[in-house]
Write a protein that holds these residues in place. Structure first.
Motif, short mmCIF file in Angstrom:
data_model
loop_
_atom_site.label_atom_id
_atom_site.label_comp_id
_atom_site.label_asym_id
_atom_site.label_seq_id
_atom_site.Cartn_x
_atom_site.Cartn_y
_atom_site.Cartn_z
N ALA A 41 0.84 -1.21 0.00
CA ALA A 41 0.00 0.00 0.00
C ALA A 41 0.87 1.25 0.00
O ALA A 41 0.59 2.21 -0.73
N LEU A 42 1.93 1.25 0.81
CA LEU A 42 2.83 2.40 0.84
C LEU A 42 3.56 2.57 -0.49
O LEU A 42 3.71 3.68 -0.99
N MET A 43 4.03 1.46 -1.05
CA MET A 43 4.73 1.53 -2.33
C MET A 43 3.79 2.01 -3.43
O MET A 43 4.15 2.86 -4.25
N PHE A 44 2.55 1.51 -3.44
CA PHE A 44 1.59 1.92 -4.47
C PHE A 44 1.25 3.39 -4.32
O PHE A 44 1.19 4.12 -5.32
N LYS A 45 1.06 3.85 -3.10
CA LYS A 45 0.75 5.27 -2.88
C LYS A 45 1.88 6.15 -3.41
O LYS A 45 1.63 7.16 -4.06
N SER A 46 3.10 5.76 -3.13
CA SER A 46 4.26 6.49 -3.62
C SER A 46 4.31 6.49 -5.14
O SER A 46 4.53 7.53 -5.78
N ALA A 47 4.11 5.34 -5.73
CA ALA A 47 4.15 5.21 -7.19
C ALA A 47 3.00 6.00 -7.82
O ALA A 47 3.19 6.68 -8.84
N TYR A 48 1.81 5.94 -7.24
CA TYR A 48 0.65 6.65 -7.77
C TYR A 48 0.90 8.16 -7.74
O TYR A 48 0.65 8.86 -8.73
N THR A 49 1.43 8.65 -6.62
CA THR A 49 1.73 10.07 -6.50
C THR A 49 2.75 10.50 -7.55
O THR A 49 2.60 11.54 -8.19
N SER A 50 3.77 9.66 -7.73
CA SER A 50 4.81 9.95 -8.71
C SER A 50 4.23 9.98 -10.13
O SER A 50 4.54 10.89 -10.92
#
Length: 54
Positions: A41-50
């Motif tokens: 979830a943290l990795m996806f949130k970071s990737a989505y924001t990017s």
């Protein structure tokens, strides 16, 4: 996030973010099974924001 409620642009960002998550896992030589749900979830949130900033 309910995928049925996303517009085309948001859906494109989600797909790009998932691709980025896959790339990050490969770079770390990890599999998805090695990552906790919270970690993903943290990795996806970071990737989505990017991806959304592009």
């Amino acid at each position: 996030m309910n995928i049925k409620n996303l517009n085309k642009n948001e859906l494109d960002i989600v797909i790009a973010a998932l691709g980025e998550c896959y790339r990050r896992l490969n770079a770390a030589q990890m599999t998805a099974k090695e990552l906790s749900q919270e970690g993903f979830a943290l990795m996806f949130k970071s990737a989505y924001t990017s991806m959304a900033k592009r």
